[in-house]
Design a protein around this motif. Structure first.
Motif, PDB file in Angstrom:
ATOM      1  N   ALA B 163       0.835  -1.206   0.000  1.00  0.00           N
ATOM      2  CA  ALA B 163       0.000   0.000   0.000  1.00  0.00           C
ATOM      3  C   ALA B 163       0.867   1.251   0.000  1.00  0.00           C
ATOM      4  CB  ALA B 163      -0.929  -0.010   1.213  1.00  0.00           C
ATOM      5  N   LEU B 164       1.947   1.233   0.797  1.00  0.00           N
ATOM      6  CA  LEU B 164       2.805   2.421   0.881  1.00  0.00           C
ATOM      7  C   LEU B 164       3.565   2.653  -0.419  1.00  0.00           C
ATOM      8  CD1 LEU B 164       4.065   2.109   4.546  1.00  0.00           C
ATOM      9  CD2 LEU B 164       2.799   4.019   3.545  1.00  0.00           C
ATOM     10  N   VAL B 165       4.085   1.582  -1.008  1.00  0.00           N
ATOM     11  CA  VAL B 165       4.814   1.733  -2.273  1.00  0.00           C
ATOM     12  C   VAL B 165       3.862   2.250  -3.355  1.00  0.00           C
ATOM     13  CG1 VAL B 165       6.023   0.482  -4.087  1.00  0.00           C
ATOM     14  CG2 VAL B 165       6.542   0.004  -1.701  1.00  0.00           C
ATOM     15  N   GLY B 166       2.648   1.711  -3.372  1.00  0.00           N
ATOM     16  CA  GLY B 166       1.687   2.098  -4.394  1.00  0.00           C
ATOM     17  C   GLY B 166       1.197   3.523  -4.251  1.00  0.00           C
ATOM     18  N   ALA B 167       1.379   4.122  -3.071  1.00  0.00           N
ATOM     19  CA  ALA B 167       0.881   5.484  -2.849  1.00  0.00           C
ATOM     20  C   ALA B 167       1.510   6.476  -3.820  1.00  0.00           C
ATOM     21  CB  ALA B 167       1.135   5.911  -1.407  1.00  0.00           C
ATOM     22  N   VAL B 168       2.669   6.142  -4.381  1.00  0.00           N
ATOM     23  CA  VAL B 168       3.332   7.038  -5.325  1.00  0.00           C
ATOM     24  C   VAL B 168       2.444   7.275  -6.563  1.00  0.00           C
ATOM     25  CG1 VAL B 168       4.542   5.232  -6.627  1.00  0.00           C
ATOM     26  CG2 VAL B 168       5.542   7.497  -6.437  1.00  0.00           C
ATOM     27  N   ASN B 169       1.528   6.339  -6.796  1.00  0.00           N
ATOM     28  CA  ASN B 169       0.658   6.466  -7.973  1.00  0.00           C
ATOM     29  C   ASN B 169      -0.379   7.573  -7.817  1.00  0.00           C
ATOM     30  OD1 ASN B 169      -0.386   5.559 -10.527  1.00  0.00           O
ATOM     31  ND2 ASN B 169      -2.053   4.571  -9.411  1.00  0.00           N
ATOM     32  N   VAL B 170      -0.741   7.886  -6.561  1.00  0.00           N
ATOM     33  CA  VAL B 170      -1.830   8.853  -6.359  1.00  0.00           C
ATOM     34  C   VAL B 170      -1.481  10.258  -6.867  1.00  0.00           C
ATOM     35  CG1 VAL B 170      -3.330   9.953  -4.658  1.00  0.00           C
ATOM     36  CG2 VAL B 170      -2.880   7.504  -4.520  1.00  0.00           C
ATOM     37  N   PRO B 171      -0.309  10.809  -6.482  1.00  0.00           N
ATOM     38  CA  PRO B 171       0.034  12.114  -7.086  1.00  0.00           C
ATOM     39  C   PRO B 171       0.189  12.030  -8.606  1.00  0.00           C
ATOM     40  CG  PRO B 171       1.795  11.324  -5.633  1.00  0.00           C
ATOM     41  CD  PRO B 171       0.614  10.450  -5.394  1.00  0.00           C
ATOM     42  N   ILE B 172       0.613  10.878  -9.111  1.00  0.00           N
ATOM     43  CA  ILE B 172       0.726  10.736 -10.574  1.00  0.00           C
ATOM     44  C   ILE B 172      -0.652  10.886 -11.217  1.00  0.00           C
ATOM     45  CG2 ILE B 172       1.280   9.135 -12.449  1.00  0.00           C
ATOM     46  CD1 ILE B 172       3.547   8.062 -10.740  1.00  0.00           C
ATOM     47  N   ILE B 173      -1.689  10.255 -10.616  1.00  0.00           N
ATOM     48  CA  ILE B 173      -3.043  10.414 -11.148  1.00  0.00           C
ATOM     49  C   ILE B 173      -3.455  11.875 -11.078  1.00  0.00           C
ATOM     50  CG2 ILE B 173      -5.479   9.811 -10.865  1.00  0.00           C
ATOM     51  CD1 ILE B 173      -4.612   7.301  -9.417  1.00  0.00           C
ATOM     52  N   TYR B 174      -3.218  12.456  -9.886  1.00  0.00           N
ATOM     53  CA  TYR B 174      -3.713  13.802  -9.637  1.00  0.00           C
ATOM     54  C   TYR B 174      -3.104  14.816 -10.600  1.00  0.00           C
ATOM     55  CZ  TYR B 174      -5.383  17.838  -7.097  1.00  0.00           C
ATOM     56  OH  TYR B 174      -6.012  19.005  -6.760  1.00  0.00           O
ATOM     57  N   PHE B 175      -1.793  14.718 -10.811  1.00  0.00           N
ATOM     58  CA  PHE B 175      -1.114  15.715 -11.648  1.00  0.00           C
ATOM     59  C   PHE B 175      -1.003  15.300 -13.111  1.00  0.00           C
ATOM     60  CE2 PHE B 175       0.557  16.753  -7.389  1.00  0.00           C
ATOM     61  CZ  PHE B 175       0.110  18.059  -7.315  1.00  0.00           C
ATOM     62  N   SER B 176      -1.510  14.110 -13.450  1.00  0.00           N
ATOM     63  CA  SER B 176      -1.334  13.606 -14.816  1.00  0.00           C
ATOM     64  C   SER B 176      -1.857  14.583 -15.870  1.00  0.00           C
ATOM     65  CB  SER B 176      -2.029  12.253 -14.968  1.00  0.00           C
ATOM     66  OG  SER B 176      -3.406  12.384 -14.673  1.00  0.00           O
ATOM     67  N   VAL B 177      -2.967  15.272 -15.546  1.00  0.00           N
ATOM     68  CA  VAL B 177      -3.534  16.173 -16.553  1.00  0.00           C
ATOM     69  C   VAL B 177      -2.684  17.426 -16.734  1.00  0.00           C
ATOM     70  CG1 VAL B 177      -5.907  15.371 -16.447  1.00  0.00           C
ATOM     71  CG2 VAL B 177      -5.133  17.070 -14.795  1.00  0.00           C
ATOM     72  N   GLN B 178      -1.773  17.692 -15.767  1.00  0.00           N
ATOM     73  CA  GLN B 178      -0.869  18.834 -15.955  1.00  0.00           C
ATOM     74  C   GLN B 178       0.457  18.397 -16.565  1.00  0.00           C
ATOM     75  OE1 GLN B 178      -0.436  20.890 -12.170  1.00  0.00           O
ATOM     76  NE2 GLN B 178      -2.604  20.602 -11.742  1.00  0.00           N
ATOM     77  N   TRP B 179       0.928  17.229 -16.138  1.00  0.00           N
ATOM     78  CA  TRP B 179       2.247  16.783 -16.573  1.00  0.00           C
ATOM     79  C   TRP B 179       2.274  16.328 -18.016  1.00  0.00           C
ATOM     80  CZ3 TRP B 179       3.548  13.327 -11.706  1.00  0.00           C
ATOM     81  CH2 TRP B 179       3.795  14.173 -10.629  1.00  0.00           C
ATOM     82  N   TRP B 180       1.177  15.733 -18.465  1.00  0.00           N
ATOM     83  CA  TRP B 180       1.155  15.211 -19.830  1.00  0.00           C
ATOM     84  C   TRP B 180       0.011  15.838 -20.597  1.00  0.00           C
ATOM     85  CZ3 TRP B 180       1.688  11.464 -15.764  1.00  0.00           C
ATOM     86  CH2 TRP B 180       2.985  10.946 -15.655  1.00  0.00           C
TER      87      TRP B 180
END
Lengths: 64, 250
Positions: B163-180
């Motif tokens: 669960a802790l390792v996977g938490a890195v995915n949450v900011p990726i989802i959140y910022f995905s529309v800005q980053w890409w």
């Protein structure tokens, strides 16, 4: 009027597939949690009433 | 007055609290969902460009938010479980995973049925959709990992790490529309800017979000009760619960 509402301006398929499946999924989750809580209690009751060997048999197939 | 927080850390004292809160939040969820559905399906006007298909947004946005939130909360409980070795924290993380998976699945499902009439496709390998699909897989992975491990305490630790390792995915989802550059649009609601939508639409989304929050709290607390009974069997205190299965009032 009612027919207009269900027609959703021509988007009935999309709107009702989204809302319908969401409602169904939530209803199933509520039912599953209730069944799980009830089963946990039934097993607890059995483990109290019956000797441990009998209780262990009922434990099979249950999530921990 | 000093509150003894550790009182809430033991399953025995938390069990009745979980029961009464579950009923209270369940009632709140029904109220919010009722009001939210009236706004979403009747009161909110038809969108000028999207027609009535946009009404899917009223369930898509709250479920997508919950899917991300629940993951962070699950990771938080997992960190506590690893750090303090508390049983109840691990049980909370365990109870959150199925509801998180459901929310992620519903976000993807409703998104597909909104995307088809609006973008012309049910699915695209867009950054936000793909990362949300990974979120669903992470939830399923946590659930499957627990099911695969015989010893619950060992499963607690393994699931907490995942669960802790996977938490890195949450900011990726959140910022995905800005980053890409994504097919998925940027956010329409922000804490720092005026919302880019009509007030009734915003109200509908907020009320439905309140419903999703209340529902999640209610169903997760009910599930944690089941988990407590399943895992604490053999502890003497549980036997006193047989007379009052739901704990608390009902």
């Amino acid at each position: 009027m009612i027919a207009d509402f269900f027609a959703m301006g021509g988007y009935a398929w999309y709107v009702w597939m989204a809302y319908g499946v969401a409602a169904l999924a939530i209803a199933l989750e509520i039912a599953a949690v209730r069944v799980r809580r009830k089963r946990a209690f039934d097993e607890l009751r059995m483990s109290v009433d019956a000797p441990p060997a009998a209780a262990a048999m009922t434990r099979k197939g249950t999530a921990r | 007055m000093l509150i003894n927080w550790f009182r809430f850390a033991s399953p025995i004292s938390f069990y009745p609290i979980a029961g009464s809160w579950s009923y209270a939040f369940g009632a709140l969820a029904a109220l919010f969902a009722g009001a939210g559905l009236v706004i979403a399906l009747w009161i909110a006007p038809t969108d000028a460009t999207q027609g009535d298909a946009y009404r899917i947004i009223f369930i898509h946005v709250p479920t997508a938010w919950m899917a991300m939130f629940i993951y962070l909360v699950m990771a938080g409980w997992s960190a506590l479980a690893l750090g303090f070795n508390t049983r109840l924290s691990a049980m909370m993380a365990q109870a959150l995973a199925p509801t998180g998976a459901l929310m992620a699945a519903l976000a993807l499902w409703t998104g597909a049925f909104w995307g088809r009439p609006t973008w012309g496709t049910y699915w695209a390998w867009d950054a936000r959709m793909t990362s949300t699909l990974i979120l669903l897989f992470l939830y399923l992975g946590v659930i499957a990992l627990r099911a695969a491990l015989e010893d619950p305490r060992r499963a607690d630790r393994a699931c907490a790490v995942l669960a802790l390792v996977g938490a890195v995915n949450v900011p990726i989802i959140y910022f995905s529309v800005q980053w890409w550059n994504t097919l998925h649009q940027g956010s329409s609601i922000s804490l720092t800017a005026a919302p880019k939508m009509a007030m009734t639409m915003l109200a509908g989304i907020l009320v439905m979000t309140a419903a999703a929050w209340s529902y999640t709290i209610a169903v997760v607390l009910a599930r944690v009760q089941a988990i407590i009974v399943e895992r604490e069997r053999g502890a003497g205190w549980l036997e006193s619960l047989i007379q009052f299965p739901a704990g608390g009032s009902a």
